[in-house]
Design a protein around this motif. Structure first.
Motif, PDB file in Angstrom:
ATOM      1  N   GLY A 173       0.825  -1.040  -0.063  1.00  0.00           N
ATOM      2  CA  GLY A 173       0.143   0.080   0.002  1.00  0.00           C
ATOM      3  C   GLY A 173       0.759   1.099   0.035  1.00  0.00           C
ATOM      4  N   LYS A 174       2.131   1.223   0.331  1.00  0.00           N
ATOM      5  CA  LYS A 174       2.995   2.333  -0.262  1.00  0.00           C
ATOM      6  C   LYS A 174       4.127   2.602  -1.405  1.00  0.00           C
ATOM      7  CE  LYS A 174       1.912   3.159   4.470  1.00  0.00           C
ATOM      8  NZ  LYS A 174       3.502   2.489   5.494  1.00  0.00           N
ATOM      9  N   ARG A 175       4.155   3.693  -1.411  1.00  0.00           N
ATOM     10  CA  ARG A 175       4.861   4.355  -2.927  1.00  0.00           C
ATOM     11  C   ARG A 175       6.845   3.222  -2.856  1.00  0.00           C
ATOM     12  NH1 ARG A 175       5.617   9.504  -1.336  1.00  0.00           N
ATOM     13  NH2 ARG A 175       3.665   9.173   0.208  1.00  0.00           N
ATOM     14  N   GLU A 186      10.230  -6.971   8.391  1.00  0.00           N
ATOM     15  CA  GLU A 186      10.073  -5.411   7.642  1.00  0.00           C
ATOM     16  C   GLU A 186      10.782  -5.232   6.812  1.00  0.00           C
ATOM     17  OE1 GLU A 186      11.884  -6.044  11.059  1.00  0.00           O
ATOM     18  OE2 GLU A 186      13.648  -4.642  11.371  1.00  0.00           O
ATOM     19  N   ASP A 187      12.137  -7.035   6.207  1.00  0.00           N
ATOM     20  CA  ASP A 187      12.016  -6.730   4.681  1.00  0.00           C
ATOM     21  C   ASP A 187      11.106  -7.036   4.015  1.00  0.00           C
ATOM     22  OD1 ASP A 187      15.638  -8.319   6.226  1.00  0.00           O
ATOM     23  OD2 ASP A 187      14.830  -5.873   5.431  1.00  0.00           O
ATOM     24  N   SER A 188       9.966  -7.320   4.200  1.00  0.00           N
ATOM     25  CA  SER A 188       8.616  -7.867   3.218  1.00  0.00           C
ATOM     26  C   SER A 188       7.988  -7.129   2.790  1.00  0.00           C
ATOM     27  CB  SER A 188       7.789  -8.482   4.540  1.00  0.00           C
ATOM     28  OG  SER A 188       7.980 -10.117   5.546  1.00  0.00           O
ATOM     29  N   ALA A 189       7.652  -7.060   1.324  1.00  0.00           N
ATOM     30  CA  ALA A 189       7.363  -6.355   0.992  1.00  0.00           C
ATOM     31  C   ALA A 189       7.500  -6.648  -1.066  1.00  0.00           C
ATOM     32  CB  ALA A 189       8.444  -5.077   0.427  1.00  0.00           C
ATOM     33  N   VAL A 190       7.281  -5.712  -2.060  1.00  0.00           N
ATOM     34  CA  VAL A 190       7.502  -6.212  -3.512  1.00  0.00           C
ATOM     35  C   VAL A 190       9.004  -5.500  -3.534  1.00  0.00           C
ATOM     36  CG1 VAL A 190       6.740  -5.722  -5.706  1.00  0.00           C
ATOM     37  CG2 VAL A 190       5.155  -6.719  -3.692  1.00  0.00           C
ATOM     38  N   TYR A 191      10.169  -6.330  -4.305  1.00  0.00           N
ATOM     39  CA  TYR A 191      10.932  -5.332  -4.609  1.00  0.00           C
ATOM     40  C   TYR A 191      11.424  -5.513  -6.186  1.00  0.00           C
ATOM     41  CZ  TYR A 191      12.363  -6.180  -0.190  1.00  0.00           C
ATOM     42  OH  TYR A 191      12.817  -6.100   1.256  1.00  0.00           O
TER      43      TYR A 191
END
Lengths: 113, 112
Positions: free
Chosen positions: A41-43, A83-88
């Motif tokens: 949900g972030k930029r 906190e590394d969970s994200a899309v890269y």
């Protein structure tokens, strides 16, 4: 034009393990390779980048390696944390020409406890 | 220093309606751009601008118009919305050299 392929599309690792995301590019003129992280949900935000005059760059737990001959580059995250969970997203361009920036399709990294 | 500001955050349109997504930056960046993000397709460049009065097409420009009358603002216009334009739209700007992009928070558009 440039084509950037990114693998894997999803990656699940346990906390503390390492994660590796790989990208290949097609245009030999590309000489700038940034990586962006996008939390849910972030930029997207730049986390690290590398120019073609170096083969590796590190910033604390993250590193990027570049193989110009094979036209591939990779993101390495060590000692992963939740906190590394994200899309890269990886990307490739000619340095100084953001309009030529081509993004990969993204890797969803899930760090499990 | 707000960075890159996009409005609205959410919008629902009916097919055929028009609308404008607003983007403003307060970093005095020359380079501004619009991307759309669709699942499994990464970020694709729609239009970009390298300075006031200068715009050019990116990878997926059809159905969208842009203008750049000031350094600060770069609105994206949908002329006649189609369901294929349902997406999350990001505005981004870049400083000298425009290598590092600063993204706005995104605008989620649904076209019914």
């Amino acid at each position: 034009g440039e084509n950037v392929e990114q693998h894997p599309s999803t990656l699940s690792v346990q906390e503390g393990d390492s994660a590796v995301i790989k990208c290949t590019y097609s245009d030999s003129a590309s000489n700038y390779f940034p990586w962006y992280k996008q939390e849910l949900g972030k930029r997207p935000q730049l986390i690290i980048d590398i120019r073609s005059n170096v083969g590796e760059k590190k910033d604390q737990r993250i590193a990027v390696t570049l193989n110009k001959t094979a036209k591939h580059f990779s993101l390495h995250i060590t000692e992963t944390q939740p906190e590394d969970s994200a899309v890269y997203f990886c990307a490739a361009s000619i340095f100084g020409t953001a309009s030529k920036l081509t993004f990969g399709t993204g890797t969803r990294l899930q760090v499990t406890l | 220093n707000a960075g890159v500001t996009q409005t609205p955050k959410f919008q629902v349109l009916k097919t055929g309606q028009s609308m404008t997504l607003q983007c403003a930056q307060d970093m005095n960046h020359e380079y501004m751009s619009w991307y759309r993000q669709d699942p499994g397709m990464g970020l694709r460049l729609i239009h970009y601008s390298v300075g006031a009065g200068i715009t050019d097409q990116g990878e997926v420009p059809n159905g969208y118009n842009v203008s750049r009358s000031t350094t600060e603002d770069f609105p994206l216009r949908l002329l006649s919305a189609a369901p294929s334009q349902t997406s999350v739209y990001f505005c981004a700007s870049g400083g000298p050299g425009a290598n590092v992009l600063t993204f706005g928070a995104g605008s989620r558009l649904t076209v019914l």
